[in-house]
Enzyme design. Structure first.
Site, PDB file in Angstrom:
ATOM      1  N   TYR A  34      -5.644  11.446   3.434  1.00 19.62           N
ATOM      2  CA  TYR A  34      -5.565  12.748   4.108  1.00 19.62           C
ATOM      3  C   TYR A  34      -5.364  13.919   3.142  1.00 19.62           C
ATOM      4  CZ  TYR A  34      -5.294  10.369   8.664  1.00 19.62           C
ATOM      5  OH  TYR A  34      -5.550   9.619   9.784  1.00 19.62           O
ATOM      6  N   LYS A  60      -4.522  -2.294   0.807  1.00 17.11           N
ATOM      7  CA  LYS A  60      -5.754  -3.077   0.645  1.00 17.11           C
ATOM      8  C   LYS A  60      -6.008  -3.223  -0.845  1.00 17.11           C
ATOM      9  CE  LYS A  60      -8.568  -4.470   3.192  1.00 17.11           C
ATOM     10  NZ  LYS A  60      -8.772  -5.820   3.801  1.00 17.11           N
ATOM     11  N   ASP A 118      -5.088  -5.394   7.041  1.00 19.21           N
ATOM     12  CA  ASP A 118      -5.685  -6.080   8.193  1.00 19.21           C
ATOM     13  C   ASP A 118      -4.756  -7.186   8.693  1.00 19.21           C
ATOM     14  OD1 ASP A 118      -6.205  -7.335   5.758  1.00 19.21           O
ATOM     15  OD2 ASP A 118      -8.320  -7.716   6.152  1.00 19.21           O
ATOM     16  N   ASP A 159      -0.829   6.214   9.595  1.00 17.54           N
ATOM     17  CA  ASP A 159      -1.214   6.893  10.835  1.00 17.54           C
ATOM     18  C   ASP A 159      -1.726   5.863  11.835  1.00 17.54           C
ATOM     19  OD1 ASP A 159      -1.823   8.897  12.656  1.00 17.54           O
ATOM     20  OD2 ASP A 159      -3.716   9.429  11.689  1.00 17.54           O
ATOM     21  N   ASP A 164       0.502   3.919  15.323  1.00 17.30           N
ATOM     22  CA  ASP A 164       0.033   3.931  16.718  1.00 17.30           C
ATOM     23  C   ASP A 164      -0.159   2.500  17.220  1.00 17.30           C
ATOM     24  OD1 ASP A 164      -0.124   6.745  16.530  1.00 17.30           O
ATOM     25  OD2 ASP A 164      -1.917   6.805  17.793  1.00 17.30           O
TER      26      ASP A 164
END
Ligand code: IPM
Ligand code: MN
Length: 363
Positions: free
Chosen positions: A142, A196, A228, A252, A256
């Site tokens: 971001y 990752k 993952d 982010d 959620d």
């Protein structure tokens, strides 16, 4: 601040959509808890977000940022309206970039807890899921916000990390783990690095710095998962988590996911915390379709106010709010419907929490 004269000056950003009504609900709770715990709050409201952008061409006035810097703490509602866009197509009302960068609030602290009385797509019970995602908040993917390049044929955003940026957020995560009780299913203090690093160099850099920082905290288990696999474990085995630390974009998404797995992000608060400044908000958006209808769930905003109190050094008041929310949900005084909204509406939910504040003994 001397005992008996505790007074906090707060900046409040009501925000867009459902923001103003859930922020008023949280302020009602704050005022009562302040009286009960013997401190005073002074509130200065500042408009910011999509509405402010439409009025003034900027989503955050410079004087608001100055006021946030000068305040003891900031309580912010959700901002943004889907129709209010910048020329590049990004939402104009969003304040994540300007506030997180402007206050250097590098740790986005996102507790995920299985609350009672909530329908959730999980077999785990209240008490069995209680972890905190620490999302790096000032760099990562971001950091490319507003800086990416795109034309009709190609587009690119850069994932950017710095050594001091990764070090400070990893240190924050270990410091947060120290006083906590550990992961519910293991009792072990544990910080899990999520990345990752099997695919991207930037994440290998993050993992290596995480391991360096971890070496300074022998009392805390250092754990690591690829993102993952972490997404699966957050759904299937959430009790193994205590504190997680990760890059901005991953944080982010996974916060959620974590909130959804325990019954919805309507009950998920967050703190954006730096060394000098901090602000507190729910992790959900401004839900404009619910705005003004007294329907929205105020619990995420109310729990964000509790996090603000912890930050101000008022943990007894913070615990009192959390106990009141827990009791309101357990007793059915606040019942969250399948749509995520409290059955009796926003203000009734806030009144039910306020009523339980008075009952709850001070700790
Ligand atoms: C959040 C929000 C923001 C973010 C958006 C609205 C910019 O989703 O706080 O998680 O991505 O940081
Ligand atoms: Mn988000």
């Amino acid at each position: 601040m001397s005992e008996g004269a505790r007074r906090y000056q707060l900046v409040v950003i009501p925000g867009d959509g459902i923001g103003p009504e859930i922020v008023e609900a949280a302020l009602a709770v704050l005022e009562v808890v302040a009286t009960l715990e013997g401190f005073a709050i002074e509130v200065e409201r500042h408009e910011a977000g999509a509405g402010q952008y439409l009025r003034s061409g900027t989503n955050l006035l410079p004087e608001t940022l100055d006021a946030c810097r000068a305040a003891d703490g900031v309580l912010k509602g959700p901002v943004g309206l889907p129709g209010v866009r910048l020329p590049d197509g990004a939402e104009a009302g969003l304040l994540g970039g300007v506030l997180r960068g402007g206050l250097d609030a590098y740790a986005n602290v996102r507790p995920v807890k299985r609350w009672p009385g909530m329908a959730a797509p999980t077999r785990f019970q209240p008490g069995e899921v209680d972890y905190v995602i620490v999302r790096e908040n000032t760099e990562g993917l971001y950091a490319s916000r507003g800086r990416g390049v795109a034309n009709r044929w190609a587009a690119s955003d850069v994932l950017f990390m710095t050594r001091p940026g990764v070090e400070r957020v990893c240190r924050y995560a270990f410091e947060l783990a120290m006083p906590r009780g550990g992961a519910p299913s293991a009792g072990a203090r544990r910080v899990t690095c999520v990345d990752k690093s099997n695919v991207l160099r930037s994440f290998g850099f993050f993992r290596a710095i995480f391991e360096e920082v971890a070496a300074g905290y022998p009392e805390v288990e250092a754990d690591a998962l690829y993102a993952d696999a972490a997404a699966q474990a957050l759904v299937m085995d959430p009790g193994r988590f205590d504190v997680l630390v990760m890059e901005n974009f991953l944080g982010d998404i996974l916060s959620d996911l974590g909130g959804g797995a325990v019954g919805g992000i309507g009950v998920c608060p967050s703190g954006n915390i730096g060394d000098a400044h901090a602000y507190f908000e729910p992790i959900h958006g401004s839900a404009p379709t619910l705005a003004g209808a007294d329907r929205a769930n105020p619990l995420g905003q109310i729990l964000a106010a509790a996090m603000l109190l912890d930050h101000l050094g008022e943990p007894a008041a913070a615990r009192r709010i959390e106990r009141a929310v827990w009791s309101a949900l357990t007793s059915g005084a606040v019942e969250i419907g399948a749509d995520g909204c409290p059955l009796g509406g926003t203000s009734a939910a806030a009144r039910a929490v306020v009523a339980r504040l008075v009952d709850g003994a001070s700790s």
